[in-house]
Scaffold this motif. Structure first.
Motif, PDB file in Angstrom:
ATOM      1  N   LEU A  44      -7.948   4.189   4.674  1.00  0.00           N
ATOM      2  CA  LEU A  44      -7.165   5.123   3.852  1.00  0.00           C
ATOM      3  C   LEU A  44      -6.567   4.389   2.652  1.00  0.00           C
ATOM      4  CD1 LEU A  44      -5.115   7.118   6.545  1.00  0.00           C
ATOM      5  CD2 LEU A  44      -7.276   7.742   5.496  1.00  0.00           C
ATOM      6  N   GLY A  45      -5.952   3.226   2.943  1.00  0.00           N
ATOM      7  CA  GLY A  45      -5.334   2.437   1.867  1.00  0.00           C
ATOM      8  C   GLY A  45      -6.382   1.973   0.868  1.00  0.00           C
ATOM      9  N   CYS A  72       0.730   5.499   3.434  1.00  0.00           N
ATOM     10  CA  CYS A  72       1.464   6.080   4.565  1.00  0.00           C
ATOM     11  C   CYS A  72       2.782   5.343   4.793  1.00  0.00           C
ATOM     12  CB  CYS A  72       0.608   6.090   5.829  1.00  0.00           C
ATOM     13  SG  CYS A  72       0.567   4.532   6.733  1.00  0.00           S
ATOM     14  N   SER A 116       3.735   3.326   6.840  1.00  0.00           N
ATOM     15  CA  SER A 116       3.692   1.939   7.327  1.00  0.00           C
ATOM     16  C   SER A 116       3.924   0.956   6.188  1.00  0.00           C
ATOM     17  CB  SER A 116       2.331   1.622   7.959  1.00  0.00           C
ATOM     18  OG  SER A 116       2.060   2.479   9.022  1.00  0.00           O
ATOM     19  N   LEU A 117       3.668   1.391   4.944  1.00  0.00           N
ATOM     20  CA  LEU A 117       3.887   0.570   3.735  1.00  0.00           C
ATOM     21  C   LEU A 117       3.440  -0.880   3.932  1.00  0.00           C
ATOM     22  CD1 LEU A 117       7.349   1.428   2.108  1.00  0.00           C
ATOM     23  CD2 LEU A 117       5.095   1.857   1.164  1.00  0.00           C
ATOM     24  N   CYS A 118       2.205  -1.092   4.327  1.00  0.00           N
ATOM     25  CA  CYS A 118       1.709  -2.464   4.554  1.00  0.00           C
ATOM     26  C   CYS A 118       1.911  -3.298   3.288  1.00  0.00           C
ATOM     27  CB  CYS A 118       0.227  -2.423   4.930  1.00  0.00           C
ATOM     28  SG  CYS A 118      -0.063  -1.567   6.478  1.00  0.00           S
ATOM     29  N   HIS A 163      -1.891   6.481  10.645  1.00  0.00           N
ATOM     30  CA  HIS A 163      -1.290   5.196  10.235  1.00  0.00           C
ATOM     31  C   HIS A 163      -2.181   4.078  10.783  1.00  0.00           C
ATOM     32  CE1 HIS A 163       2.024   8.117  10.590  1.00  0.00           C
ATOM     33  NE2 HIS A 163       2.614   7.463   9.610  1.00  0.00           N
ATOM     34  N   PRO A 164      -3.403   3.932  10.245  1.00  0.00           N
ATOM     35  CA  PRO A 164      -4.422   3.108  10.926  1.00  0.00           C
ATOM     36  C   PRO A 164      -4.044   1.650  11.218  1.00  0.00           C
ATOM     37  CG  PRO A 164      -5.432   4.478   9.246  1.00  0.00           C
ATOM     38  CD  PRO A 164      -3.951   4.631   9.081  1.00  0.00           C
ATOM     39  N   ARG A 165      -3.166   1.023  10.419  1.00  0.00           N
ATOM     40  CA  ARG A 165      -2.847  -0.383  10.705  1.00  0.00           C
ATOM     41  C   ARG A 165      -1.558  -0.543  11.516  1.00  0.00           C
ATOM     42  NH1 ARG A 165      -2.345  -4.130   6.107  1.00  0.00           N
ATOM     43  NH2 ARG A 165      -2.997  -5.780   7.509  1.00  0.00           N
ATOM     44  N   ALA A 197      -6.333  -3.845   3.597  1.00  0.00           N
ATOM     45  CA  ALA A 197      -5.976  -2.419   3.729  1.00  0.00           C
ATOM     46  C   ALA A 197      -6.905  -1.731   4.735  1.00  0.00           C
ATOM     47  CB  ALA A 197      -6.082  -1.727   2.382  1.00  0.00           C
ATOM     48  N   CYS A 238       0.844  -1.194   0.000  1.00  0.00           N
ATOM     49  CA  CYS A 238       0.000   0.000   0.000  1.00  0.00           C
ATOM     50  C   CYS A 238       0.883   1.249   0.000  1.00  0.00           C
ATOM     51  CB  CYS A 238      -0.914   0.021   1.227  1.00  0.00           C
ATOM     52  SG  CYS A 238      -1.823   1.578   1.371  1.00  0.00           S
ATOM     53  N   ILE A 281      -1.272  -6.699   1.246  1.00  0.00           N
ATOM     54  CA  ILE A 281      -2.569  -6.351   0.641  1.00  0.00           C
ATOM     55  C   ILE A 281      -2.886  -7.324  -0.502  1.00  0.00           C
ATOM     56  CG2 ILE A 281      -3.938  -4.474  -0.384  1.00  0.00           C
ATOM     57  CD1 ILE A 281      -2.728  -3.711   2.372  1.00  0.00           C
TER      58      ILE A 281
END
Ligand code: SF4
Length: 434
Positions: free
Chosen positions: A37-38, A12, A14-16, A157-159, A34, A9, A19
């Motif tokens: 936001l993502g 932000c 955090s670059l999850c 940074h929700p996650r 996600a 993602c 996904i």
């Protein structure tokens, strides 16, 4: 229908990278894992105000042109400029940042990133005191005390808390949130603070005082602490110091509430010293909660290319760096640049009025997938593919771990990397002919 796993993602810091994306008829129709936001970036990309075609301002209006015409017009602005500001480059790939630095060198420009108005002071602090850090993986697996200082990950940074910090379960932290303590230090009770075991509400701009008081206590000088520090009682400061010392692994995540409040980079400097002091008693690290998904990557690429992380001036023919003098905002407020290139950022929305007024007076080149307030003052607008969705590339997570972003769908737009490459080639061609 293609299902792409482990997409990254690109929203932000955090670059999850877990996904799952479903693609139908070259459109993303389903996104798993996600946050809101993502998710809105992956599926809402078609609904945002996308720039549909390159444009040049003629008679006060932006008129559609071809990529070739826009790049030629942009190159002419750069060649005729004596002091170009190149700003942004944090919501794009490291490969593009490398090209942008080359272009800045070619044109003798100043190149600066969005860090200058967010976490830039942490870079200065890291240069002075170092940055005792760890990967988010280590924190997930080991940290039993998480401190969020001047940041609000629930919204920004929700996650973060579920993947890497407070709520995540790791090898030595298998109980997740039940096995970890969470402290929030802030000037107001944010939604993150509402989830904490302990919320420490301090006076605005007093972070430096509290960090210094904690350092004094940790170093055995609690007798010098006054009855109240930063708006909290001595007893509370002593308790906080004890909690930090007695944890097995402490991570302090800090945000712009620290880097942009009074004392600026000295806050980061003091925080870094606090971490060193804590390491006499336990294991402690710190990480900045970076906002734009590749703002860390800009700092990495700029540092290995020029020796400096931001605000780099090539006017002398070699990289010169002096934030406060060579920062984008400093230059604009002094009215110095006679042209600007704004890419993957929105100076129009985020800079102070005086800086934006100067931008409105000079030729501005914008490279961005989306229309934003900068478009209103741009003279050449070059739309680009969205990195991480329509183009692949490398980005650095907030803990300086590099991740490869995938291309998920095809697009008619050129990538930032291609645009910068074409622009540099055109500048060189015009200079040869000059
Ligand atoms: Fe994307 Fe950040 Fe949400 Fe992760 S936390 S899904 S990187 S916006």
């Amino acid at each position: 229908m293609p299902v792409i796993k482990d997409a990254v993602c690109s929203l932000c810091g955090s670059l999850c990278d877990d996904i799952t994306v479903t693609v139908e008829d070259n459109k993303i129709t389903k996104v798993e894992n996600a946050c809101i936001l993502g998710h809105s970036k992956f599926v809402g990309m078609f609904e945002h105000d996308r720039i549909e075609t390159p444009m040049i301002r003629k008679g006060g209006e932006l008129v559609p042109v071809s990529y070739e015409e826009a790049i030629e017009a942009a190159a002419k602005i750069l060649v005729n400029s004596r002091r170009t500001l190149s700003y942004g480059w944090c919501s794009t790939s490291c490969e593009t940042v490398g090209g942008a630095i080359q272009l800045a060198e070619e044109t003798g420009s100043v190149i600066d990133s969005t860090a200058n108005v967010c976490h830039g002071p942490s870079a200065l602090a890291a240069q002075e005191k170092g940055s005792p850090s760890a990967s988010l993986g280590e924190i997930k697996n080991r940290a039993d005390l998480i401190v969020f200082w001047g940041c609000n990950p629930v919204h920004a940074h929700p996650r973060h808390m579920s993947r890497y910090s407070s709520f995540s379960k790791g090898f030595f932290t298998e109980k997740g949130r039940k096995g970890r303590k969470m402290i929030v230090v802030d000037v107001r009770k944010t939604d993150t603070a509402k989830l904490a075991d302990k919320y420490v509400e301090i006076d605005q701009g007093s972070d430096f005082l509290l960090v210094t008081a904690l350092r004094s206590i940790i170093n055995g000088h609690e007798d010098v602490i006054p009855e109240t520090v930063a708006g909290i009682s001595k007893a509370e400061v002593l308790e906080l110091a004890e909690t930090l010392k007695n944890a097995k692994f402490v991570c302090i995540f800090f945000g712009m509430g620290v880097t942009q409040s009074r004392s600026k980079y000295k806050n980061g400097d003091a925080m870094s010293s606090l971490i060193s002091d804590l390491n006499q008693h336990t294991k402690a690290v710190m990480i900045g909660m970076r906002g734009h998904y590749n703002v860390t990557g800009f700092g990495q690429v700029a540092t290995w290319e020029t020796g400096f992380p931001m605000a780099i001036d090539f006017a002398r023919g070699y990289p010169y760096y002096n934030p406060g003098e060579t920062g984008a905002n400093d230059l604009l407020v002094r009215g110095e640049p006679d042209a600007a290139i704004i890419a993957a950022a929105d100076a129009g929305a985020h800079f102070p009025q005086k800086a934006v007024r100067h931008l409105a007076r000079i030729p501005v080149i914008q490279i961005d997938p989306y229309a934003n307030p900068t478009t209103e003052i741009a003279d050449v607008v070059i739309p680009s593919a969205i990195v991480g969705i329509e183009a692949e590339g490398t980005a650095y997570r907030m803990d300086a771990i590099s991740l490869r972003m995938k291309k998920l769908i095809d697009t008619k737009f050129k990538t930032d990397e291609e645009i910068v490459k074409d622009l540099t080639a055109k500048v060189r061609e015009l200079k040869r002919g000059a």
